[in-house]
Design a protein around this motif. Structure first.
Motif, PDB file in Angstrom:
ATOM      1  N   LEU A  45     -13.661  17.468  49.410  1.00 16.35           N
ATOM      2  CA  LEU A  45     -13.117  17.057  50.710  1.00 16.35           C
ATOM      3  C   LEU A  45     -13.866  15.855  51.254  1.00 16.35           C
ATOM      4  O   LEU A  45     -13.254  14.859  51.668  1.00 16.35           O
ATOM      5  CB  LEU A  45     -13.210  18.218  51.698  1.00 16.35           C
ATOM      6  CG  LEU A  45     -12.920  17.870  53.167  1.00 16.35           C
ATOM      7  CD1 LEU A  45     -11.461  17.472  53.353  1.00 16.35           C
ATOM      8  CD2 LEU A  45     -13.282  19.025  54.087  1.00 16.35           C
ATOM      9  N   ILE A  46     -15.188  15.920  51.242  1.00 12.40           N
ATOM     10  CA  ILE A  46     -15.980  14.814  51.779  1.00 12.40           C
ATOM     11  C   ILE A  46     -15.751  13.547  50.965  1.00 12.40           C
ATOM     12  O   ILE A  46     -15.627  12.443  51.517  1.00 12.40           O
ATOM     13  CB  ILE A  46     -17.471  15.197  51.811  1.00 12.40           C
ATOM     14  CG1 ILE A  46     -17.692  16.405  52.732  1.00 12.40           C
ATOM     15  CG2 ILE A  46     -18.324  14.026  52.282  1.00 12.40           C
ATOM     16  CD1 ILE A  46     -19.085  17.002  52.645  1.00 12.40           C
ATOM     17  N   GLY A  47     -15.696  13.692  49.639  1.00 11.94           N
ATOM     18  CA  GLY A  47     -15.442  12.538  48.793  1.00 11.94           C
ATOM     19  C   GLY A  47     -14.083  11.916  49.066  1.00 11.94           C
ATOM     20  O   GLY A  47     -13.946  10.680  49.125  1.00 11.94           O
ATOM     21  N   TRP A  48     -13.076  12.754  49.225  1.00  7.56           N
ATOM     22  CA  TRP A  48     -11.725  12.264  49.516  1.00  7.56           C
ATOM     23  C   TRP A  48     -11.682  11.531  50.852  1.00  7.56           C
ATOM     24  O   TRP A  48     -11.054  10.475  50.977  1.00  7.56           O
ATOM     25  CB  TRP A  48     -10.772  13.456  49.522  1.00  7.56           C
ATOM     26  CG  TRP A  48      -9.369  13.154  49.948  1.00  7.56           C
ATOM     27  CD1 TRP A  48      -8.465  12.350  49.320  1.00  7.56           C
ATOM     28  CD2 TRP A  48      -8.712  13.675  51.112  1.00  7.56           C
ATOM     29  NE1 TRP A  48      -7.276  12.331  50.014  1.00  7.56           N
ATOM     30  CE2 TRP A  48      -7.396  13.143  51.117  1.00  7.56           C
ATOM     31  CE3 TRP A  48      -9.087  14.551  52.133  1.00  7.56           C
ATOM     32  CZ2 TRP A  48      -6.475  13.452  52.107  1.00  7.56           C
ATOM     33  CZ3 TRP A  48      -8.172  14.867  53.119  1.00  7.56           C
ATOM     34  CH2 TRP A  48      -6.880  14.322  53.105  1.00  7.56           C
ATOM     35  N   LEU A  49     -12.354  12.081  51.863  1.00  4.93           N
ATOM     36  CA  LEU A  49     -12.349  11.442  53.174  1.00  4.93           C
ATOM     37  C   LEU A  49     -13.016  10.072  53.150  1.00  4.93           C
ATOM     38  O   LEU A  49     -12.649   9.174  53.909  1.00  4.93           O
ATOM     39  CB  LEU A  49     -13.060  12.342  54.195  1.00  4.93           C
ATOM     40  CG  LEU A  49     -12.380  13.666  54.534  1.00  4.93           C
ATOM     41  CD1 LEU A  49     -13.265  14.499  55.462  1.00  4.93           C
ATOM     42  CD2 LEU A  49     -11.017  13.427  55.178  1.00  4.93           C
ATOM     43  N   GLY A  50     -14.002   9.904  52.279  1.00  3.99           N
ATOM     44  CA  GLY A  50     -14.714   8.633  52.230  1.00  3.99           C
ATOM     45  C   GLY A  50     -14.149   7.636  51.246  1.00  3.99           C
ATOM     46  O   GLY A  50     -14.619   6.493  51.170  1.00  3.99           O
ATOM     47  N   SER A  51     -13.101   8.018  50.513  1.00  2.88           N
ATOM     48  CA  SER A  51     -12.565   7.139  49.469  1.00  2.88           C
ATOM     49  C   SER A  51     -11.597   6.112  50.045  1.00  2.88           C
ATOM     50  O   SER A  51     -10.627   6.478  50.707  1.00  2.88           O
ATOM     51  CB  SER A  51     -11.842   7.979  48.415  1.00  2.88           C
ATOM     52  OG  SER A  51     -11.157   7.140  47.512  1.00  2.88           O
ATOM     53  N   PRO A  52     -11.831   4.836  49.794  1.00  2.73           N
ATOM     54  CA  PRO A  52     -10.892   3.803  50.260  1.00  2.73           C
ATOM     55  C   PRO A  52      -9.525   3.945  49.597  1.00  2.73           C
ATOM     56  O   PRO A  52      -8.509   3.535  50.157  1.00  2.73           O
ATOM     57  CB  PRO A  52     -11.564   2.485  49.855  1.00  2.73           C
ATOM     58  CG  PRO A  52     -12.995   2.833  49.614  1.00  2.73           C
ATOM     59  CD  PRO A  52     -13.008   4.241  49.128  1.00  2.73           C
ATOM     60  N   GLU A  53      -9.485   4.534  48.401  1.00  4.10           N
ATOM     61  CA  GLU A  53      -8.219   4.666  47.683  1.00  4.10           C
ATOM     62  C   GLU A  53      -7.473   5.943  48.044  1.00  4.10           C
ATOM     63  O   GLU A  53      -6.338   6.155  47.623  1.00  4.10           O
ATOM     64  CB  GLU A  53      -8.460   4.668  46.161  1.00  4.10           C
ATOM     65  CG  GLU A  53      -8.994   3.364  45.605  1.00  4.10           C
ATOM     66  CD  GLU A  53     -10.493   3.204  45.846  1.00  4.10           C
ATOM     67  OE1 GLU A  53     -11.186   4.242  46.011  1.00  4.10           O
ATOM     68  OE2 GLU A  53     -10.968   2.052  45.894  1.00  4.10           O
ATOM     69  N   GLY A  54      -8.109   6.826  48.805  1.00  2.48           N
ATOM     70  CA  GLY A  54      -7.495   8.100  49.137  1.00  2.48           C
ATOM     71  C   GLY A  54      -6.406   7.956  50.188  1.00  2.48           C
ATOM     72  O   GLY A  54      -6.155   6.878  50.718  1.00  2.48           O
ATOM     73  N   ASP A  55      -5.744   9.094  50.469  1.00  2.79           N
ATOM     74  CA  ASP A  55      -4.633   9.084  51.424  1.00  2.79           C
ATOM     75  C   ASP A  55      -4.976   9.870  52.688  1.00  2.79           C
ATOM     76  O   ASP A  55      -4.101  10.424  53.349  1.00  2.79           O
ATOM     77  CB  ASP A  55      -3.372   9.661  50.782  1.00  2.79           C
ATOM     78  CG  ASP A  55      -3.601  11.069  50.216  1.00  2.79           C
ATOM     79  OD1 ASP A  55      -4.763  11.517  50.186  1.00  2.79           O
ATOM     80  OD2 ASP A  55      -2.612  11.701  49.799  1.00  2.79           O
TER      81      ASP A  55
END
Length: 695
Positions: A293-303
């Motif tokens: 979850l934390i990784g997804w929230l910080g990813s510029p490529e995430g949604d």
């Protein structure tokens, strides 16, 4: 005739104040409507706290009524004069406020302004004498503005239109309300020094005041559930600027205040944003999903749809540490943290026990009335965990527990647990309706649980809150106006808890039967809130007259209550019924011999080996004693047997000390916070496991 004239004048003054308040509320409501329509000129004028004319205009009063008599540095002889001196100094010397921008809001141990006032340089600059400096130090030892802030938080009507009243966008209107509707020349409730101190304190950190306002404004919480996080602040702050005509420079829309720790911000965001829990449904129970979850929230490529600032914040987190914190068990607790009573001791014990057991707690104070301790603002925890314990009685506050806690109910609602006390083996019908609002009920003793289980279809658990003796100052009996040379029995009770049930009159009869006037022995009856029950208090005083019995009717701090108990030799309770019997448990922990009725909640932890139990007969009340019905049964303890036990304790004090030692050992083994915390945590974990299975 003079009384009639005085009554008419007071009524006319009250009606005039009501008319003025109606006008203030209507003006502020119209102002908000105009701002909502885009009329920026409707914004409230700023209040210049350093301008005498601006203060006078906002208050609608002449300046002396606002500031009071000036305090000379050499004539500071109490904290009121110390407050006037400090505020006058800061208002008159802007160089000092530039040097000490948080002069009135920093804690005493970190307050650079206070340190300067105590220094040689400060003394030379201000003329403060050593005696005056001592009063200034005393002034900063607590939150001097606490009572004024509490007066604001307790007034629902003014907060409907001025929830932002302590921010720059609302201070002008709120200051007028304080000076015209709360403070008065008689200064019986609130002093002018406290009011001005509150406003000067609030002006030192306006963004902090906005965050505090959010914590206690349910409408804002419902509209912006994650406002005090890096994820939700920009939207909330932008709305606030538009809606209240605030200056965006102090609001600082782009940068969220670090109000909550990172894990708590993530928990709040997780509860507010359904997309997060949909993508990672086990993020609060599985370490792999928490990290993902934390990784997804910080990813510029995430949604995830976060701002660049929020993404960068997530990227900078200590991933292992924050993920571990997210998995930590937690519970929300709503209770009487500021109401001087056994309920406060109970809810404080539960919170502390859970802390010792490694469970996070998010705490909210449930207001009762203006006499609560002025610390409501210190309990602003959000309803962030999935389980909420509501620790208040069904009558009268349970139906409005969220409103009195200034807390918006989470949607969908949490798993709710009621923590209730009762003194009989059957419960009122109204309790059954209250139980429909919760998922299970906890209580302290099996005596209470049996009555609840007979009527309620939901689970009822016996979970003792734990008892601890908080640190207290050791005082002598003479500090309480008591004779040092007398063997002293003590009983403490709360007038709001029904005097007939506590049975101090029966105790007085037992004491009179046990002792002669020339015996060097005394009985102390410590009560509180006698002003709310004047007839009962007078009956108590009449029964105690012409004897070695002292009646103390005063609200003591927890420190003073324990100090009084420690100063006495033995504790006696001839109660007719108790849900728990907290004071008996506290006396046992102190190693006091305890004489008590052998009935109700206290027998969960008292027996013939650790206490001196008084036999009883069950009798019907015979008449309604609100909130109790006439057909209920309670104990009629034997006055004769109680007198015999009191006499033996007095005559054989070595034997009494042995009883006290056994009581202390038993209480430490069975009533500790550590043991209570383990039991409560185990039940919380069971609930969480069942909820996960039901997904």
């Amino acid at each position: 005739m003079p009384e009639r004239i005085r009554f008419l004048r007071e009524r006319a003054a009250m009606q005039e104040r009501a008319r003025l308040l109606d006008g203030l509320v209507e003006r502020e409501r119209s102002r908000l409507e105009s701002l909502a329509q885009g009329n920026a000129s409707a914004a409230m004028p700023l209040l210049d706290l350093y301008s005498d004319s601006a203060l006078s205009e906002a208050a609608g009063l002449p300046l002396p009524s606002i500031l009071g008599a000036p305090a000379d540095s050499r004539a500071v002889d109490d904290r009121w004069a110390a407050a006037r001196f400090c505020m006058s100094l800061l208002r008159g010397r802007k160089d000092l406020y530039a040097r000490f921008p948080y002069a009135l809001s920093e804690a005493a141990d970190k307050n650079t302004f206070l340190a300067w006032l105590q220094s040689d340089e400060g003394a030379r600059s201000t003329g403060l004498t050593p005696a005056s400096q001592m009063h200034v130090v005393g002034l900063f030892s607590g939150d001097f503005a606490a009572r004024a802030r509490q007066a604001f938080l307790a007034d629902a009507r003014i907060r409907q239109v001025l929830p932002h009243g302590l921010t720059p966008a609302g201070q002008h209107g709120l200051f007028g309300w304080f000076m015209q509707h709360v403070w008065s020349e008689t200064e019986t409730h609130l002093r002018r020094e406290e009011v001005l101190w509150l406003f000067m304190q609030a002006a030192e950190n306006p963004r902090m005041e906005l965050a505090r306002a959010y914590e206690f404004t349910p409408d804002w919480q419902r509209r912006f559930p994650d406002a005090l996080t890096v994820f939700g602040w920009p939207e909330f702050a932008s709305w606030f600027v538009r809606h209240y005509g605030a200056d965006p420079r102090w609001v600082d829309v782009a940068v969220a205040p670090e109000w909550h720790e990172p894990a708590l911000q993530l928990r709040i965001g997780y509860g507010a944003r359904g997309a997060w829990s949909t993508k990672y449904p086990l993020a609060l129970s599985d370490v792999g999903q928490a990290r993902a979850l934390i990784g997804w929230l910080g990813s510029p490529e995430g949604d995830a749809g976060l701002s660049a600032t929020a993404r960068q914040w997530c990227q900078a987190l200590d991933l292992p540490a924050v993920a571990s914190e997210l998995l930590k068990p937690g519970v929300n607790i709503i209770g009487h943290f500021c109401y001087p009573s056994g309920l406060r001791v109970s809810v404080e014990s539960i919170a502390e026990a859970l802390g010792q057991a490694g469970v996070d707690t998010s705490l909210r104070d449930l207001r009762t009335d203006a006499k609560d301790d002025p610390h409501h603002v210190d309990f602003g925890g959000p309803e962030v965990h999935d389980i909420t314990v509501i620790h208040t009685q069904p009558d009268p506050f349970f139906p409005e527990s969220y409103a009195r806690s200034d807390l918006a109910e989470r949607t969908p609602r949490t798993y709710r647990i009621a923590y209730w006390y009762w003194e009989f083996d059957s419960i009122p019908d109204a309790w059954v309706d209250c139980a429909k609002q919760v998922d299970e009920v906890w209580t302290a003793t099996e005596f209470i649980a049996r009555g609840l289980r007979e009527r309620l279809p939901i689970p009822v658990r016996t979970l003792f809150p734990g008892v601890r003796l908080t640190p207290f100052e050791v005082r002598k009996r003479s500090d309480f106006g008591l004779d040092e040379d007398r063997y002293t029995f003590l009983f403490t009770f709360h007038m709001m808890s029904v005097m007939e049930r506590k049975n101090p009159l029966g105790l007085i009869r037992a004491f009179r039967d046990a002792f002669r006037k020339d015996d060097k022995v005394s009985l102390v009856l410590k009560t509180s809130f006698g002003d709310r029950h004047p007839a009962e208090l007078q009956k108590l005083r009449d029964a105690a007259a012409d004897s070695n019995i002292t009646v103390i009717d005063q609200v003591f701090s927890p420190d003073e209550v324990l100090s009084l108990m420690n100063a006495c030799d033995a504790y006696v309770s001839l109660h007719r019924s108790e849900g728990l019997g907290l004071t008996m448990a506290e006396a046992m922990l102190m190693g006091k011999p305890v004489i008590a009725t052998n009935f109700s909640g206290n027998v969960d932890f008292m027996d013939d080996g650790n206490s001196l139990l008084v036999p009883y007969e069950l009798v019907k009340l015979g008449k309604p004693i609100p909130p109790y019905d006439a057909d209920l049964e309670w104990a009629a303890p034997s006055v004769e047997h109680a007198a015999q036990l009191m006499r033996r304790v007095y005559d054989d004090q070595a034997w009494a000390r042995e009883i006290g030692a056994r009581a202390k050992a038993s209480a430490e083994a069975n009533l500790s916070l550590e043991a209570a915390g383990r039991r409560i945590r185990a039940r919380l974990e069971e609930i969480e496991a069942l909820r996960r299975q039901g997904r």
